[in-house]
Motif scaffolding. Structure first.
Motif, PDB file in Angstrom:
ATOM      1  N   LEU A 111      23.781  20.289  -0.239  1.00  0.00           N
ATOM      2  CA  LEU A 111      24.861  20.582  -1.161  1.00  0.00           C
ATOM      3  C   LEU A 111      24.360  20.280  -2.559  1.00  0.00           C
ATOM      4  CD1 LEU A 111      28.592  19.918  -0.967  1.00  0.00           C
ATOM      5  CD2 LEU A 111      27.347  18.993  -2.908  1.00  0.00           C
ATOM      6  N   ARG A 112      24.562  21.234  -3.458  1.00  0.00           N
ATOM      7  CA  ARG A 112      24.140  21.065  -4.844  1.00  0.00           C
ATOM      8  C   ARG A 112      25.274  21.485  -5.755  1.00  0.00           C
ATOM      9  NH1 ARG A 112      18.262  23.565  -3.583  1.00  0.00           N
ATOM     10  NH2 ARG A 112      17.533  21.746  -2.432  1.00  0.00           N
ATOM     11  N   ILE A 113      25.266  20.952  -6.964  1.00  0.00           N
ATOM     12  CA  ILE A 113      26.299  21.316  -7.928  1.00  0.00           C
ATOM     13  C   ILE A 113      25.692  22.189  -9.029  1.00  0.00           C
ATOM     14  CG2 ILE A 113      27.717  19.294  -7.458  1.00  0.00           C
ATOM     15  CD1 ILE A 113      26.656  18.124 -10.129  1.00  0.00           C
ATOM     16  N   SER A 114      26.549  22.988  -9.635  1.00  0.00           N
ATOM     17  CA  SER A 114      26.090  23.821 -10.738  1.00  0.00           C
ATOM     18  C   SER A 114      27.110  23.792 -11.863  1.00  0.00           C
ATOM     19  CB  SER A 114      25.852  25.256 -10.275  1.00  0.00           C
ATOM     20  OG  SER A 114      27.070  25.868  -9.924  1.00  0.00           O
ATOM     21  N   ARG A 115      26.614  24.036 -13.048  1.00  0.00           N
ATOM     22  CA  ARG A 115      27.378  24.164 -14.273  1.00  0.00           C
ATOM     23  C   ARG A 115      28.404  23.058 -14.511  1.00  0.00           C
ATOM     24  NH1 ARG A 115      29.449  29.821 -15.541  1.00  0.00           N
ATOM     25  NH2 ARG A 115      30.920  29.407 -13.878  1.00  0.00           N
ATOM     26  N   PRO A 116      28.001  21.784 -14.338  1.00  0.00           N
ATOM     27  CA  PRO A 116      28.961  20.720 -14.628  1.00  0.00           C
ATOM     28  C   PRO A 116      29.253  20.659 -16.130  1.00  0.00           C
ATOM     29  CG  PRO A 116      26.805  19.780 -14.267  1.00  0.00           C
ATOM     30  CD  PRO A 116      26.699  21.253 -13.958  1.00  0.00           C
ATOM     31  N   THR A 117      30.478  20.320 -16.456  1.00  0.00           N
ATOM     32  CA  THR A 117      30.855  20.162 -17.864  1.00  0.00           C
ATOM     33  C   THR A 117      30.206  18.897 -18.424  1.00  0.00           C
ATOM     34  OG1 THR A 117      32.806  18.859 -17.309  1.00  0.00           O
ATOM     35  CG2 THR A 117      33.089  21.267 -17.426  1.00  0.00           C
ATOM     36  N   LYS A 118      30.289  18.728 -19.733  1.00  0.00           N
ATOM     37  CA  LYS A 118      29.741  17.522 -20.368  1.00  0.00           C
ATOM     38  C   LYS A 118      30.403  16.270 -19.808  1.00  0.00           C
ATOM     39  CE  LYS A 118      28.390  19.724 -24.670  1.00  0.00           C
ATOM     40  NZ  LYS A 118      28.568  19.785 -26.120  1.00  0.00           N
ATOM     41  N   HIS A 119      31.694  16.343 -19.572  1.00  0.00           N
ATOM     42  CA  HIS A 119      32.418  15.197 -19.011  1.00  0.00           C
ATOM     43  C   HIS A 119      31.877  14.840 -17.631  1.00  0.00           C
ATOM     44  CE1 HIS A 119      35.627  12.670 -17.442  1.00  0.00           C
ATOM     45  NE2 HIS A 119      35.757  13.519 -16.445  1.00  0.00           N
ATOM     46  N   ILE A 120      31.682  15.842 -16.795  1.00  0.00           N
ATOM     47  CA  ILE A 120      31.192  15.591 -15.437  1.00  0.00           C
ATOM     48  C   ILE A 120      29.767  15.058 -15.483  1.00  0.00           C
ATOM     49  CG2 ILE A 120      30.599  16.664 -13.228  1.00  0.00           C
ATOM     50  CD1 ILE A 120      33.002  18.553 -13.706  1.00  0.00           C
ATOM     51  N   GLY A 134      30.150  12.743   0.485  1.00  0.00           N
ATOM     52  CA  GLY A 134      30.391  12.875   1.927  1.00  0.00           C
ATOM     53  C   GLY A 134      30.027  14.257   2.440  1.00  0.00           C
ATOM     54  N   CYS A 135      30.345  15.279   1.657  1.00  0.00           N
ATOM     55  CA  CYS A 135      30.002  16.657   2.037  1.00  0.00           C
ATOM     56  C   CYS A 135      28.492  16.883   1.962  1.00  0.00           C
ATOM     57  CB  CYS A 135      30.741  17.639   1.149  1.00  0.00           C
ATOM     58  SG  CYS A 135      32.527  17.632   1.413  1.00  0.00           S
ATOM     59  N   LEU A 136      27.842  16.269   0.984  1.00  0.00           N
ATOM     60  CA  LEU A 136      26.377  16.332   0.896  1.00  0.00           C
ATOM     61  C   LEU A 136      25.766  15.775   2.175  1.00  0.00           C
ATOM     62  CD1 LEU A 136      23.601  16.546  -0.622  1.00  0.00           C
ATOM     63  CD2 LEU A 136      24.109  14.275  -1.529  1.00  0.00           C
ATOM     64  N   ASN A 137      26.263  14.628   2.618  1.00  0.00           N
ATOM     65  CA  ASN A 137      25.761  14.027   3.855  1.00  0.00           C
ATOM     66  C   ASN A 137      26.025  14.918   5.064  1.00  0.00           C
ATOM     67  OD1 ASN A 137      24.762  11.775   2.522  1.00  0.00           O
ATOM     68  ND2 ASN A 137      26.680  10.647   2.728  1.00  0.00           N
ATOM     69  N   ARG A 149      37.134  18.010   0.424  1.00  0.00           N
ATOM     70  CA  ARG A 149      36.309  17.596   1.564  1.00  0.00           C
ATOM     71  C   ARG A 149      36.587  18.467   2.785  1.00  0.00           C
ATOM     72  NH1 ARG A 149      34.540  11.845   3.814  1.00  0.00           N
ATOM     73  NH2 ARG A 149      33.917  11.709   1.672  1.00  0.00           N
ATOM     74  N   GLU A 150      37.842  18.727   3.058  1.00  0.00           N
ATOM     75  CA  GLU A 150      38.209  19.564   4.206  1.00  0.00           C
ATOM     76  C   GLU A 150      37.675  20.982   4.038  1.00  0.00           C
ATOM     77  OE1 GLU A 150      42.297  21.231   6.155  1.00  0.00           O
ATOM     78  OE2 GLU A 150      42.285  19.161   5.454  1.00  0.00           O
ATOM     79  N   LEU A 151      37.800  21.530   2.852  1.00  0.00           N
ATOM     80  CA  LEU A 151      37.293  22.873   2.571  1.00  0.00           C
ATOM     81  C   LEU A 151      35.791  22.959   2.829  1.00  0.00           C
ATOM     82  CD1 LEU A 151      37.493  25.752   1.225  1.00  0.00           C
ATOM     83  CD2 LEU A 151      37.026  24.563  -0.937  1.00  0.00           C
ATOM     84  N   ILE A 152      35.045  22.035   2.230  1.00  0.00           N
ATOM     85  CA  ILE A 152      33.583  22.106   2.325  1.00  0.00           C
ATOM     86  C   ILE A 152      33.099  21.790   3.736  1.00  0.00           C
ATOM     87  CG2 ILE A 152      31.406  21.170   1.446  1.00  0.00           C
ATOM     88  CD1 ILE A 152      32.843  20.782  -1.269  1.00  0.00           C
ATOM     89  N   THR A 153      33.665  20.788   4.372  1.00  0.00           N
ATOM     90  CA  THR A 153      33.211  20.471   5.729  1.00  0.00           C
ATOM     91  C   THR A 153      33.560  21.601   6.699  1.00  0.00           C
ATOM     92  OG1 THR A 153      35.188  19.141   6.170  1.00  0.00           O
ATOM     93  CG2 THR A 153      33.194  17.963   5.435  1.00  0.00           C
ATOM     94  N   GLY A 154      34.664  22.301   6.449  1.00  0.00           N
ATOM     95  CA  GLY A 154      35.003  23.456   7.278  1.00  0.00           C
ATOM     96  C   GLY A 154      33.981  24.577   7.126  1.00  0.00           C
ATOM     97  N   ILE A 155      33.527  24.792   5.903  1.00  0.00           N
ATOM     98  CA  ILE A 155      32.509  25.814   5.648  1.00  0.00           C
ATOM     99  C   ILE A 155      31.195  25.429   6.324  1.00  0.00           C
ATOM    100  CG2 ILE A 155      31.091  26.836   3.811  1.00  0.00           C
ATOM    101  CD1 ILE A 155      33.682  26.676   2.058  1.00  0.00           C
ATOM    102  N   ILE A 156      30.849  24.146   6.248  1.00  0.00           N
ATOM    103  CA  ILE A 156      29.623  23.668   6.900  1.00  0.00           C
ATOM    104  C   ILE A 156      29.742  23.835   8.418  1.00  0.00           C
ATOM    105  CG2 ILE A 156      28.226  21.605   7.379  1.00  0.00           C
ATOM    106  CD1 ILE A 156      28.995  20.708   4.464  1.00  0.00           C
ATOM    107  N   SER A 157      30.889  23.474   8.975  1.00  0.00           N
ATOM    108  CA  SER A 157      31.106  23.607  10.425  1.00  0.00           C
ATOM    109  C   SER A 157      31.015  25.056  10.880  1.00  0.00           C
ATOM    110  CB  SER A 157      32.472  23.041  10.814  1.00  0.00           C
ATOM    111  OG  SER A 157      32.508  21.652  10.584  1.00  0.00           O
TER     112      SER A 157
END
Length: 110
Positions: A76-85, A64-67, A30-38
């Motif tokens: 925010l979008r996700i890519s290449r999720p594994t079968k588990h995800i 939370g980062c999507l919001n 969360r800190e990583l992504i929100t920092g990039i957004i900021s």
């Protein structure tokens, strides 16, 4: 959990996560992504191909980062999720919010 960040254009970034993303590492994500957004990179693609495990707290951090991205007029979008995800997203019904894409660059272009 490991990560890399690739800046794309003026307002986008691809974040590649690897390893276990769980309640221990979720705050760092969360800190990583929100920092990039900021910093002005409001279009985010999170590549999950190398994620071995993800739990509900990590998914909560991504939501939370999507919001945060949307509040900054981005997304925010996700890519290449594994079968588990994918299974976790489907069971939790979060697949409607975190729609998967076949690649990070496809996620940014959509």
């Amino acid at each position: 959990m490991d990560h890399t960040v690739e800046e794309v254009g003026d307002d986008a970034a691809v974040i590649t996560l690897a390893g276990r993303v769980n309640m221990v590492t979720a705050p760092a994500v969360r800190e990583l992504i929100t920092g990039i957004i900021s910093a002005g990179r409001v279009r985010i693609a999170v590549d999950l191909d190398a994620v071995e495990f993800i739990d509900s707290s990590a998914l909560g951090s991504l939501i939370g980062c999507l919001n945060a991205a949307r509040r900054a007029n981005g997304d925010l979008r996700i890519s290449r999720p594994t079968k588990h995800i994918l299974a976790v997203l489907e069971v939790s019904n979060l697949i409607q919010l975190l729609r998967p894409y076949p690649s990070a660059h496809a996620a940014l272009e959509a």
